[in-house]
Design a protein around this motif. Sequence first.
Motif, PDB file in Angstrom:
ATOM      1  N   ALA A 201      14.113  -5.630  -9.938  1.00  0.00           N
ATOM      2  CA  ALA A 201      12.713  -5.886 -10.314  1.00  0.00           C
ATOM      3  C   ALA A 201      11.827  -4.820  -9.677  1.00  0.00           C
ATOM      4  N   LEU A 202      11.106  -4.061 -10.491  1.00  0.00           N
ATOM      5  CA  LEU A 202      10.073  -3.167  -9.949  1.00  0.00           C
ATOM      6  C   LEU A 202       9.040  -4.052  -9.262  1.00  0.00           C
ATOM      7  N   THR A 203       8.641  -3.664  -8.028  1.00  0.00           N
ATOM      8  CA  THR A 203       7.841  -4.573  -7.210  1.00  0.00           C
ATOM      9  C   THR A 203       6.642  -3.890  -6.540  1.00  0.00           C
ATOM     10  N   PRO A 204       5.621  -3.526  -7.355  1.00  0.00           N
ATOM     11  CA  PRO A 204       4.369  -3.127  -6.685  1.00  0.00           C
ATOM     12  C   PRO A 204       3.816  -4.394  -6.030  1.00  0.00           C
ATOM     13  N   ARG A 205       3.511  -4.356  -4.730  1.00  0.00           N
ATOM     14  CA  ARG A 205       3.169  -5.627  -4.033  1.00  0.00           C
ATOM     15  C   ARG A 205       2.026  -6.355  -4.743  1.00  0.00           C
ATOM     16  N   PHE A 206       0.890  -5.678  -4.870  1.00  0.00           N
ATOM     17  CA  PHE A 206      -0.230  -6.155  -5.697  1.00  0.00           C
ATOM     18  C   PHE A 206      -1.182  -4.979  -5.854  1.00  0.00           C
ATOM     19  N   ALA A 207      -2.089  -5.078  -6.829  1.00  0.00           N
ATOM     20  CA  ALA A 207      -2.915  -3.924  -7.198  1.00  0.00           C
ATOM     21  C   ALA A 207      -3.610  -3.274  -5.995  1.00  0.00           C
ATOM     22  N   PRO A 208      -4.154  -4.048  -5.022  1.00  0.00           N
ATOM     23  CA  PRO A 208      -4.879  -3.373  -3.926  1.00  0.00           C
ATOM     24  C   PRO A 208      -4.038  -2.412  -3.097  1.00  0.00           C
ATOM     25  N   THR A 209      -2.719  -2.620  -3.028  1.00  0.00           N
ATOM     26  CA  THR A 209      -1.916  -1.732  -2.177  1.00  0.00           C
ATOM     27  C   THR A 209      -1.215  -0.621  -2.966  1.00  0.00           C
ATOM     28  N   SER A 210      -1.537  -0.476  -4.239  1.00  0.00           N
ATOM     29  CA  SER A 210      -0.984   0.651  -4.996  1.00  0.00           C
ATOM     30  C   SER A 210      -2.122   1.463  -5.601  1.00  0.00           C
ATOM     31  N   SER A 211      -2.045   2.789  -5.449  1.00  0.00           N
ATOM     32  CA  SER A 211      -3.026   3.666  -6.100  1.00  0.00           C
ATOM     33  C   SER A 211      -2.723   3.719  -7.596  1.00  0.00           C
ATOM     34  N   GLU A 212      -3.677   4.239  -8.357  1.00  0.00           N
ATOM     35  CA  GLU A 212      -3.432   4.416  -9.807  1.00  0.00           C
ATOM     36  C   GLU A 212      -2.219   5.311 -10.021  1.00  0.00           C
ATOM     37  N   ALA A 213      -2.083   6.322  -9.157  1.00  0.00           N
ATOM     38  CA  ALA A 213      -0.951   7.260  -9.309  1.00  0.00           C
ATOM     39  C   ALA A 213       0.370   6.521  -9.096  1.00  0.00           C
ATOM     40  N   GLN A 214       0.389   5.611  -8.132  1.00  0.00           N
ATOM     41  CA  GLN A 214       1.639   4.864  -7.908  1.00  0.00           C
ATOM     42  C   GLN A 214       1.919   3.913  -9.069  1.00  0.00           C
ATOM     43  N   LEU A 215       0.900   3.210  -9.535  1.00  0.00           N
ATOM     44  CA  LEU A 215       1.115   2.302 -10.668  1.00  0.00           C
ATOM     45  C   LEU A 215       1.589   3.084 -11.890  1.00  0.00           C
ATOM     46  N   ALA A 216       1.043   4.281 -12.073  1.00  0.00           N
ATOM     47  CA  ALA A 216       1.464   5.108 -13.218  1.00  0.00           C
ATOM     48  C   ALA A 216       2.936   5.512 -13.069  1.00  0.00           C
ATOM     49  N   ALA A 217       3.329   5.867 -11.847  1.00  0.00           N
ATOM     50  CA  ALA A 217       4.721   6.284 -11.612  1.00  0.00           C
ATOM     51  C   ALA A 217       5.672   5.110 -11.875  1.00  0.00           C
ATOM     52  N   LEU A 218       5.269   3.914 -11.444  1.00  0.00           N
ATOM     53  CA  LEU A 218       6.124   2.737 -11.674  1.00  0.00           C
ATOM     54  C   LEU A 218       6.101   2.333 -13.150  1.00  0.00           C
ATOM     55  N   GLY A 219       4.955   2.530 -13.794  1.00  0.00           N
ATOM     56  CA  GLY A 219       4.849   2.257 -15.231  1.00  0.00           C
ATOM     57  C   GLY A 219       5.813   3.130 -16.036  1.00  0.00           C
TER      58      GLY A 219
END
Length: 446
Positions: A201-219
Amino acid sequence: MISMNDNTTLYRADILHFSRSTHTPKKDVCFFRDGALVVREKKIVDIGSFKELLENHPEATLVDYSGKLIIPGLIDSHLHFPQTEMIAKYGSQLLDWLENYTFPTEQKFSNPEYSRDIAQKFLSQLINNGTTTAFVYPSVHKASVDALFTCASDMEMAMVTGKVCMDRHCPDYLQDTPTTAQKDSQVLIDKWHENGRNRYALTPRFAPTSSEAQLAALGELAQQYPSVFIQTHLSENHGEIEWVKQLFPNHESYLDVYDNFHMVHSKSLFGHCLHLHEHEWERLRETGATAVFCPTSNLFLGSGLFCIDKANQYGVNIALATDVGAGTSFNMLKTFGEAYKIGQLQNTKISVLEGLYMMTQGPATYYGLENDIGNLNPGSYADFVVLNPHFDELSKLRCPKSISIDSAEDILFALSFIGDDRAVQATYIAGTNVKKSIKEQQYAMA
Ligand code: GUN
Ligand code: ZN
């Protein structure tokens, strides 16, 4: 390594499960009074009445659980293994609780040996309480993921986990980057996803602890690996929601942040979903994503009351989860008990069969795992729980001696309040009584 059971075994007991997906669990429950479950080479091969199955499987070894109730192995859709040791810490709400207790504890999981030790203890808790599949947050460290998958693999448990990703708004010692989060997640997917019974399971903890760049990389990974799960937190606490608004001013809503990065689909699990807007409920339904209801955590952190009526009104999938260590029990039946109380506060009755569905066949179906787990159908893995409704003086007094469909419902309900791991007589994973194996190992080591 726990030994495997390759022979045919016939388990005699009263048996209750949901054989298929349903919107009316009370109507569609399958109950076998004096039933039998036949298991061969880790899988269920037959289910039915004891008398009939004894005739059809004369070669089988009989294990007699008469007077006990067999139900499917339970699915906990959201909890945190590094938080085992910090369960029940006094006095704060989400954001302070993360800062004061959670982050310092999770730091310890950079140590592989420590991770293995706690993974083992965590899995013992799950098994003692009848949980056979869990969607687990480890820490940001790759070592914590390896530790959990390795320990789960030793008992052939269907485990779902994946490295927590955070590149901001947490202590430096826990931060990764967009690049390392993507790279490490990909290495772990290639190593563990669909390796044995494990899934990633891809697991970004929650939006506040991931930058847009990190969310994009996981996306990007989410698109590249469509069978990989996504788990994260959504709309748990008012302070958190305000913070998300400030951090992502160009997004319509909290859910929209994840949606924008291709993270909202039928393999997405969103923990909490307490304060959603109408269009967020609508979008969850449209995508087939699951809202994960974590009652003990929501009460403990004072986060809010999950609105089961609203989720049902919008036709959104609901799964139940403990969310340990904000959640205060590893026991899924107790977790249902707290869900029931949250329903009571809103004038909504949640039946125990609805509750059982939300921890068995419901999530199995939502996640596309119903051929393996969540039910006792022939072909599924022999993951099941033997409940003893008469484990102490009070339960003997309260729970009817004879089990019928009505009394089974009454017994499950009672155990949701007065029960605990003592009511779980045995937990089978892939045909092996792992609760017994763990007890024996602990006894040998003592
Ligand atoms: N939101 C972000 N991280 C967490 C966590 O560890 N627990 C809970 N309950 N909510 C969170
Ligand atoms: Zn959580």
